[in-house]
Design a protein around this motif. Structure first.
Motif, short mmCIF file in Angstrom:
data_model
loop_
_atom_site.label_atom_id
_atom_site.label_comp_id
_atom_site.label_asym_id
_atom_site.label_seq_id
_atom_site.Cartn_x
_atom_site.Cartn_y
_atom_site.Cartn_z
N HIS A 88 0.88 -1.18 0.00
CA HIS A 88 0.00 0.00 0.00
C HIS A 88 0.91 1.22 0.00
N GLU A 89 0.67 2.13 -0.92
CA GLU A 89 1.43 3.37 -0.96
C GLU A 89 0.46 4.52 -1.17
N ASN A 90 0.73 5.65 -0.53
CA ASN A 90 -0.08 6.82 -0.81
C ASN A 90 0.68 8.10 -0.48
N VAL A 91 0.27 9.13 -1.15
CA VAL A 91 0.72 10.48 -0.86
C VAL A 91 -0.54 11.33 -0.80
N GLY A 92 -0.70 12.08 0.26
CA GLY A 92 -1.89 12.91 0.37
C GLY A 92 -1.64 14.10 1.26
N GLY A 93 -2.39 15.16 1.01
CA GLY A 93 -2.26 16.33 1.85
C GLY A 93 -2.93 17.55 1.27
N ARG A 94 -2.57 18.69 1.83
CA ARG A 94 -3.18 19.97 1.48
C ARG A 94 -2.37 20.69 0.42
N PHE A 101 2.87 22.06 -0.93
CA PHE A 101 2.05 20.90 -0.57
C PHE A 101 2.44 20.47 0.84
N ARG A 102 1.46 20.34 1.71
CA ARG A 102 1.71 19.90 3.08
C ARG A 102 1.05 18.55 3.26
N GLY A 103 1.85 17.49 3.28
CA GLY A 103 1.26 16.16 3.35
C GLY A 103 2.26 15.12 3.80
N THR A 104 1.91 13.86 3.55
CA THR A 104 2.71 12.71 3.98
C THR A 104 2.72 11.65 2.89
N ARG A 105 3.82 10.92 2.83
CA ARG A 105 3.93 9.74 1.97
C ARG A 105 3.99 8.53 2.90
N TRP A 106 3.13 7.54 2.61
CA TRP A 106 3.09 6.31 3.40
C TRP A 106 3.39 5.12 2.51
N ARG A 107 4.03 4.11 3.10
CA ARG A 107 4.24 2.83 2.40
C ARG A 107 4.16 1.73 3.45
N THR A 127 7.04 9.33 5.40
CA THR A 127 8.09 10.31 5.17
C THR A 127 7.45 11.57 4.59
N PRO A 128 8.14 12.68 4.68
CA PRO A 128 7.62 13.87 4.00
C PRO A 128 7.69 13.64 2.49
N PRO A 129 6.76 14.20 1.73
CA PRO A 129 6.83 14.06 0.28
C PRO A 129 8.08 14.76 -0.25
N SER A 130 8.69 14.17 -1.26
CA SER A 130 9.86 14.78 -1.89
C SER A 130 9.41 15.90 -2.84
N ALA A 131 10.36 16.65 -3.33
CA ALA A 131 10.06 17.69 -4.32
C ALA A 131 9.45 17.06 -5.57
N GLU A 132 9.91 15.87 -5.94
CA GLU A 132 9.35 15.16 -7.09
C GLU A 132 7.91 14.74 -6.83
N ASP A 133 7.61 14.32 -5.59
CA ASP A 133 6.24 13.97 -5.22
C ASP A 133 5.32 15.18 -5.36
N VAL A 134 5.79 16.33 -4.88
CA VAL A 134 4.98 17.55 -4.94
C VAL A 134 4.70 17.94 -6.39
N ALA A 135 5.73 17.87 -7.24
CA ALA A 135 5.53 18.18 -8.65
C ALA A 135 4.56 17.19 -9.29
N ALA A 136 4.68 15.92 -8.91
CA ALA A 136 3.82 14.88 -9.48
C ALA A 136 2.38 15.03 -9.03
N ILE A 137 2.15 15.39 -7.77
CA ILE A 137 0.76 15.56 -7.31
C ILE A 137 0.13 16.75 -8.01
N HIS A 138 0.89 17.82 -8.22
CA HIS A 138 0.36 18.98 -8.96
C HIS A 138 0.01 18.59 -10.40
N ALA A 139 0.87 17.78 -11.04
CA ALA A 139 0.59 17.34 -12.42
C ALA A 139 -0.66 16.46 -12.46
N LEU A 140 -0.83 15.60 -11.46
CA LEU A 140 -1.99 14.73 -11.41
C LEU A 140 -3.27 15.54 -11.21
N VAL A 141 -3.21 16.54 -10.33
CA VAL A 141 -4.37 17.42 -10.12
C VAL A 141 -4.72 18.13 -11.43
N LYS A 142 -3.72 18.62 -12.13
CA LYS A 142 -3.95 19.30 -13.41
C LYS A 142 -4.60 18.35 -14.41
#
Length: 149
Positions: A88-94, A101-107, A127-142
Motif C-alpha cells: 500500500h502506498e499513498n501520498v496525500g495532503g493539502r 504541498f503539506r502532506g505525507t507519503r506512506w508505504r 516520510t515527508p513528500p519529496s520535491a518530485e512527489d509535490v511536482a507529481a501531485i500537482h501534475a496529477l491534479v492538473k
C-alpha cells in the motif's frame, strides 16, 4: 495493468472516469449544517485490475473551484515464496495557496491479506513528500481538472 496506472502518480489511462460529487450532502446544506463546506466538490478516480491492484485518486475543490487537497493511493498484490504480499502506498495532503504541498507519503507492506488475522505487517513507514512527489501531485491534479472541463 496496462500503462502501469497502479504506480503512484502514473498518467491515467485514456478511459479513466473522473467522478464529481459534493462533499456535503444536499440535506445537510439545506439544514444549514454544512455552511463551511457548502459548494465543495470531491473529484475521484477509481481504477481496478481485479486481484492485481487498486488505485484511488481524490482531489477536493473548495466552493470557488480551487483545489485544496489531493491524494493518490495504490495497492498491489504479488505472489512470492512467503505467499501474497500486499503493498500500500499513498501520498496525500493539502495544496497550499502558494503552490506548496503539506502532506505525507506512506508505504506499508503486509504478507497475507491485510484484513485477516494471519496478516503480518513487515514494513510501515511515513516520510515527508519529496520535491518530485509535490511536482507529481500537482501534475496529477492538473490532469484530473483537465478531464472535468
Amino acid at each position: 495493468m496496462k500503462h502501469a496506472w497502479h504506480t503512484l502518480f502514473a498518467p491515467l489511462p485514456d478511459d479513466a472516469v473522473v467522478k464529481r460529487k459534493p462533499v456535503a450532502s444536499p440535506e445537510l446544506v439545506a439544514q444549514g449544517k454544512a455552511d463551511a463546506i457548502a459548494g465543495w466538490q470531491s473529484l475521484t478516480v477509481e481504477l481496478s485490475a481485479g486481484a492485481g491492484g487498486l488505485r484511488h485518486i481524490m482531489v477536493t475543490l473548495d466552493g470557488s473551484g480551487t483545489p485544496i487537497s489531493a491524494g493518490d493511493w495504490v495497492m498491489h498484490a504479488s505472489e512470492g515464496p512467503q505467499g501474497t504480499t500486499y503493498v500500500h502506498e499513498n501520498v496525500g495532503g493539502r495544496l497550499e495557496p502558494d503552490g506548496s504541498f503539506r502532506g505525507t507519503r506512506w508505504r506499508s507492506v503486509t504478507f497475507g491479506r491485510p484484513d485477516s488475522e494471519e496478516a503480518e505487517l513487515k514494513e510501515s513507514q511515513h516520510t515527508p513528500p519529496s520535491a518530485e512527489d509535490v511536482a507529481a501531485i500537482h501534475a496529477l491534479v492538473k490532469e484530473i481538472l483537465g478531464r472535468t472541463s
